[in-house]
Design an enzyme around this catalytic site. Structure first.
Site, mmCIF file in Angstrom:
data_model
loop_
_atom_site.group_PDB
_atom_site.id
_atom_site.type_symbol
_atom_site.label_atom_id
_atom_site.label_comp_id
_atom_site.label_asym_id
_atom_site.label_seq_id
_atom_site.Cartn_x
_atom_site.Cartn_y
_atom_site.Cartn_z
ATOM 1 N N ASN A 116 0.857 -1.228 0.124
ATOM 2 C CA ASN A 116 0.164 -0.027 -0.206
ATOM 3 C C ASN A 116 1.047 1.378 0.063
ATOM 4 O OD1 ASN A 116 -1.756 1.967 0.358
ATOM 5 N ND2 ASN A 116 -2.174 1.379 2.537
ATOM 6 N N THR B 183 -1.387 -1.845 -4.378
ATOM 7 C CA THR B 183 -2.778 -1.325 -4.370
ATOM 8 C C THR B 183 -2.960 0.238 -4.956
ATOM 9 O OG1 THR B 183 -2.485 -0.559 -2.017
ATOM 10 C CG2 THR B 183 -3.261 -2.804 -2.315
ATOM 11 N N GLY C 264 -0.238 -0.643 6.820
ATOM 12 C CA GLY C 264 -0.793 -0.423 8.070
ATOM 13 C C GLY C 264 -1.642 -1.890 8.324
ATOM 14 N N ASP C 265 -2.675 -1.475 9.165
ATOM 15 C CA ASP C 265 -3.757 -2.720 9.509
ATOM 16 C C ASP C 265 -4.623 -2.681 8.298
ATOM 17 O OD1 ASP C 265 -2.597 -3.459 11.767
ATOM 18 O OD2 ASP C 265 -3.411 -1.742 12.932
ATOM 19 N N GLY C 266 -4.840 -1.606 7.725
ATOM 20 C CA GLY C 266 -5.985 -1.547 6.687
ATOM 21 C C GLY C 266 -6.081 -2.469 5.623
ATOM 22 N N GLY D 121 2.613 1.398 7.943
ATOM 23 C CA GLY D 121 1.589 2.414 7.980
ATOM 24 C C GLY D 121 1.330 3.166 9.375
ATOM 25 N N THR D 122 0.249 3.677 9.416
ATOM 26 C CA THR D 122 0.193 4.597 10.626
ATOM 27 C C THR D 122 -0.103 3.768 11.889
ATOM 28 O OG1 THR D 122 -0.825 6.381 9.327
ATOM 29 C CG2 THR D 122 -1.372 6.356 11.711
ATOM 30 N N GLY D 123 -0.849 2.735 11.919
ATOM 31 C CA GLY D 123 -1.320 1.948 13.190
ATOM 32 C C GLY D 123 -0.654 0.831 13.517
ATOM 33 N N ARG E 271 -0.308 12.142 14.660
ATOM 34 C CA ARG E 271 -1.539 12.897 14.394
ATOM 35 C C ARG E 271 -2.819 12.468 15.423
ATOM 36 N NH1 ARG E 271 -5.707 9.497 11.449
ATOM 37 N NH2 ARG E 271 -4.705 7.682 10.866
#
Length: 480
Positions: free
Chosen positions: A118, A150, A176-178, A207-209, A281
């Site tokens: 991603n 993606t 990330g988890d998405g 990713g972020t998470g 964030r």
């Protein structure tokens, strides 16, 4: 104990000096050099693969670092170090390679992987992480990769829902988890979900998470790094994971991480406007939301796990399962075949609420130990309920999430549940405003006058229920 049987042993040259290499039936590779202490590698743990370079054999190994640097470009728990030797003959070289390959193949490691990258997640570094840190390790392990980048949200879900995945030994998400959540939902929407969902799924943090891979790696003391995650996938160990089915009528969403409503959901979703800040964030926007604190009316209902019957007040409730759509002959997974006939064992907690959080794994992000007692496949979800709380106490509580001590606060109810239902209500003091329901980092439902309420969500801002299928998913994981 008798020594392990020797599979192959040969005289060789090591750095131009006479030596010996030996491989035993228990997977120990030993290098013996004159005047030097013997060196040992456990093939299962230390050897990624090998390659023949002319008359030499190069064994590609990893060694544990005493101190890794997670955020460094080449940081992590492991470093690469090769061992090279020269057999005395072509026959000896071929014999050793055959025996080592035979042993590696017996370990059940993945040989071909479908990889989703991603490029838009977090700080948009997934492609760089994959090319510099992930791909070289997979190549060293001689794993074939089918890499798919993606292009938009839900792209991975679309692809796995229709493509032939039978040729792969697993699916890897560099994100990330998405993307993990997309892959889970895509596979479970297939008519052949019982077969394809046996494929192990791996996650590389980019990713972020990164809550899922943080939970997996932290459980064995490893850092949340691409290096450690990739090597865990190469070794091929797996573990089971509970899957939660969130239902509203015939609409379903399959969750592997969390469901949130109230403060946590507002922070998670509304902070998207600051996505350029990366994981910071969340902290930045959390302070804003605590200063201007919201509370929501509503009700949560739950069937407590053993030992948690004292939470909430008694109520009667029965899970409702919609009949499948009769004209659809290609139905996917419809959720667990749950039968909770004891309607009087249900409990309820009434609002107003600051936050309601339902968690499947310990970590919600790399720095958020949301549910410290959560287990991967115990058949329960961890419920965290926060009602009225002074702002200063709430600010202190939020800083404790990184250590998981927030659940000890007198303002927090922390328990395990077998099933759950949410009846979300309006924002206190603003009867025309409702909230956001967040599942696995994505908007599940948007209420009136909520953030980006004009956008269509999967579900309406109304009653929903959550059930758990114990150990339904399989993840690549470190060995426990």
């Amino acid at each position: 104990m008798a020594p392990a049987e020797v599979i192959v042993v040969d005289l060789v040259l090591i750095d131009g000096e006479l030596g010996m290499v030996k491989l035993t039936a228990d997977g120990v590779l030993e290098a013996i050099e004159y005047g030097e202490p013997s060196r040992y590698w456990t093939v299962k743990k230390d050897v990624l693969g090998f390659v023949v370079e002319g008359k030499y054999i190069r064994i590609k190994t990893v060694v544990e670092r005493e101190e890794g640097i997670c955020c460094g470009e080449f940081g992590g728990d492991y470093s690469r170090k090769d061992f090279v030797f020269e057999p005395f003959s072509e026959d000896a070289k071929n014999r050793f390679c055959f025996k080592l390959r035979q042993y590696l193949d017996s370990l059940g490691r993945p040989k071909r992987l479908l990889v989703f990258v991603n490029p838009f997640g977090g700080k948009k570094s997934a492609l760089k992480i994959f090319e510099k840190q992930v791909k070289p390790l997979f190549e060293d392990a001689d794993i074939q990769l089918d890499v798919q980048e993606t292009k938009y949200q839900l792209h991975a879900r679309e692809m796995v829902r229709s493509m032939d995945v039978s040729k792969y030994d697993g699916i890897v998400c560099v994100s990330g988890d998405g993307v993990l959540v997309e892959v889970v939902n895509g596979l479970l929407q297939r008519a052949d979900w019982k077969t394809v969902f046996k494929l192990p799924i791996g996650v590389i943090p980019a990713g972020t998470g990164n809550g899922m891979i943080k939970s997996l790696l932290d459980a064995v003391g490893l850092q949340c790094c691409a290096n450690s995650a990739t090597i865990s996938i190469i070794r091929g160990h797996t573990r089971s994971l509970d899957v939660a089915t969130i239902s509203q009528g015939n609409t379903k969403f399959f969750s592997v991480l969390m469901l949130a409503w109230g403060l946590v959901a507002d922070i998670d979703i509304e902070s998207e406007k600051f996505r350029w800040m990366g994981s910071a964030r969340m902290d930045f926007y959390a302070i804003q939301r605590i200063i201007c604190l919201r509370q929501y009316n509503g009700r949560v209902l739950f069937l407590p796990a053993p030992g948690f019957e004292g939470y909430g007040q008694p109520t009667s409730y029965r899970l409702y399962k919609e009949p499948p759509v009769s004209n659809n002959k290609a139905l996917g997974y419809q959720g667990p075949d749950t039968k909770f006939e004891d309607v009087d064992e249900w409990r309820e907690i009434k609002g107003p609420f600051v936050s309601v959080w339902l968690h499947n794994v310990p970590w919600g992000a790399e720095n958020n130990l949301v549910a410290p007692a959560a287990k991967f496949s115990d058949g329960f979800l961890d419920l965290i309920v926060l009602k009225k709380c002074p702002k200063l106490a709430l600010l202190s509580l939020m800083t404790q999430i990184s250590e998981g001590t927030h659940v000890q606060s007198p303002y927090v109810a922390y328990l395990k549940v077998k099933a759950f239902a949410l009846e979300p209500g309006i924002l206190v003091g603003e009867p025309d405003t409702e909230g956001i329901i967040d599942a696995d980092g994505e908007v599940l439902a948007r209420g009136r006058r909520s953030y980006k309420c004009e956008q269509i969500a999967l579900m309406s801002y109304d009653k929903l229920q959550v059930t758990v299928d114990q150990g339904l998913a399989t993840l690549f994981s470190p060995e426990y």
